[in-house]
Design an enzyme around this catalytic site. Sequence first.
Site, PDB file in Angstrom:
ATOM      1  N   ASP A   1       8.899   2.540  34.772  1.00  0.00           N
ATOM      2  CA  ASP A   1       9.503   3.188  35.948  1.00  0.00           C
ATOM      3  C   ASP A   1       9.742   4.670  35.667  1.00  0.00           C
ATOM      4  OD1 ASP A   1       9.596   0.827  37.418  1.00  0.00           O
ATOM      5  OD2 ASP A   1      11.668   1.141  38.088  1.00  0.00           O
TER       6      ASP A   1
ATOM      7  N   ASP B   1       9.366  -2.545  31.087  1.00  0.00           N
ATOM      8  CA  ASP B   1       9.828  -2.508  32.478  1.00  0.00           C
ATOM      9  C   ASP B   1      10.532  -1.179  32.749  1.00  0.00           C
ATOM     10  OD1 ASP B   1      10.532  -3.509  35.070  1.00  0.00           O
ATOM     11  OD2 ASP B   1      12.557  -3.853  34.312  1.00  0.00           O
TER      12      ASP B   1
ATOM     13  N   ASP C   1      15.201   4.405  22.739  1.00  0.00           N
ATOM     14  CA  ASP C   1      16.063   5.450  23.314  1.00  0.00           C
ATOM     15  C   ASP C   1      15.398   6.822  23.165  1.00  0.00           C
ATOM     16  OD1 ASP C   1      16.377   5.205  20.552  1.00  0.00           O
ATOM     17  OD2 ASP C   1      18.543   5.554  20.558  1.00  0.00           O
TER      18      ASP C   1
ATOM     19  N   LYS D   1      13.162  -1.122  18.833  1.00  0.00           N
ATOM     20  CA  LYS D   1      14.543  -0.769  18.497  1.00  0.00           C
ATOM     21  C   LYS D   1      14.799  -1.413  17.139  1.00  0.00           C
ATOM     22  CE  LYS D   1      18.550   1.095  19.440  1.00  0.00           C
ATOM     23  NZ  LYS D   1      18.786   2.553  19.554  1.00  0.00           N
TER      24      LYS D   1
ATOM     25  N   TYR E   1      12.761 -11.661  28.879  1.00  0.00           N
ATOM     26  CA  TYR E   1      12.542 -12.197  30.222  1.00  0.00           C
ATOM     27  C   TYR E   1      12.405 -13.719  30.235  1.00  0.00           C
ATOM     28  CZ  TYR E   1      11.819  -7.952  33.030  1.00  0.00           C
ATOM     29  OH  TYR E   1      11.979  -6.792  33.742  1.00  0.00           O
TER      30      TYR E   1
HETATM   31  C1  IPM Z   1       8.192  -4.995  37.596  1.00  0.00           C
HETATM   32  C2  IPM Z   1       9.387  -5.503  38.355  1.00  0.00           C
HETATM   33  C3  IPM Z   1       9.616  -6.973  37.974  1.00  0.00           C
HETATM   34  C4  IPM Z   1       9.922  -7.016  36.503  1.00  0.00           C
HETATM   35  C5  IPM Z   1      10.700  -7.686  38.784  1.00  0.00           C
HETATM   36  C6  IPM Z   1      10.440  -7.630  40.267  1.00  0.00           C
HETATM   37  C7  IPM Z   1      10.872  -9.115  38.349  1.00  0.00           C
HETATM   38  O1  IPM Z   1      10.489  -4.713  38.101  1.00  0.00           O
HETATM   39  O2  IPM Z   1       7.091  -5.561  37.773  1.00  0.00           O
HETATM   40  O3  IPM Z   1       8.338  -4.045  36.836  1.00  0.00           O
HETATM   41  O4  IPM Z   1      11.061  -6.798  36.082  1.00  0.00           O
HETATM   42  O5  IPM Z   1       8.985  -7.254  35.728  1.00  0.00           O
HETATM   43 MG    MG Z   2      10.064  -2.973  36.936  1.00  0.00          MG
END
Ligand code: IPM
Ligand code: MG
Length: 359
Positions: free
Chosen positions: A251, A247, A223, A191, A141
């Site tokens: 999710d 990240d 993975d 990884k 990042y």
């Molecule tokens: C998160 C989001 C952020 C990230 C974005 C909005 C920059 O997806 O907080 O997970 O990638 O960190």
């Molecule tokens: Mg995110």
Amino acid sequence: MSQQILLLPGDGIGPEITTEAEKVLNAAIERFDLDITTDTALVGGAAYDATGEPLPEETLAKAKAADAILFGAIGGPKWDTIERSKRPERGLLKLRSSLGLFANLRPAILFPQLASASSLKPEIVSGLDILIVRELTGGIYFGEPRGLREENGERVGFNTMVYSESEIRRIAKVAFELAQTRGKKLCSVDKANVLEVTELWKEVVNDVAKDYPEVEVSHMYVDNAAMQLVRAPKQFDVVVTGNLFGDILSDEAAMLTGSIGMLPSASLDVNRKGLYEPCHGSAPDIAGQNLANPLAAILSLAMLMRYSFERADVAQAIEDAVESVLEQGLRTGDIYTEGTTKVGCDAMGDAVVKALLAK
Ligand code: IPM
Ligand code: MG
């Protein structure tokens, strides 16, 4: 002296959910007689529209001065085509790095009332309680060099995945400390079969592990971790990983719990000052329609009480209030299943306030 919380509602559904979290904060102040004051500032697309910057100086100064920050969400199609350095996401990333918020805690907990809202079978997810610890101010990042250039008549894009030993060590320590207070299992995700940077990650995690003999440490390629999370998620207790893998996996873990609309997060600096935000985004498609789920924002407020203000009692009361509205059968659209009662964002917030004050 009173403690200061800075509210950063942001874009899309950010303002709606932050309003509900603020109502719950006011109820907590009333019930526990807390000495807390709040202030609000602009961030993301809203800040860009008003000032030309996604993180105006004034907002950064207020964020530095506050004891904790409650963040809504940022971004939307309206700002997708503006210059990259001015995009809403850059505001959040700059906030994280300027405040040194390197430790991102993303708990994936399944409320028993939502077992049927998960896309996985109830027996796979019931009782789920995972904590993902994501490194937040390094890795790909922020790595340099990065950018776009012309090469042999075509465009080439590039980023750099980089971690220093000290960056790995400090996030590993946070993860081990947390594992010690929970199920005493830590899985480090890398990884290392392909990327040197994560080979170093694995080595440093193993080195830090020597200071925490009571924590059982394991390593998993990213993975495989993505697969294991949907195959048998309850094998995990604490997961520690870098910025990009964290990240993605957070999710995925969120969906195990029924909806990403339920997941809070904490981003902490070395002194446990923190920014608290839902894991979900700004959901522009449902913004302004009273459809958003405010529970991730409300649970983020609970994390704020626990980690930055060291008020585990207040945090627990807020979490209990959330559980109680779920028990009453109230659901926003994202967690609705047949036989439950569909409510809007504000009614959900009001119900949590009522449950919190009913004690
Ligand atoms: C998160 C989001 C952020 C990230 C974005 C909005 C920059 O997806 O907080 O997970 O990638 O960190
Ligand atoms: Mg995110």
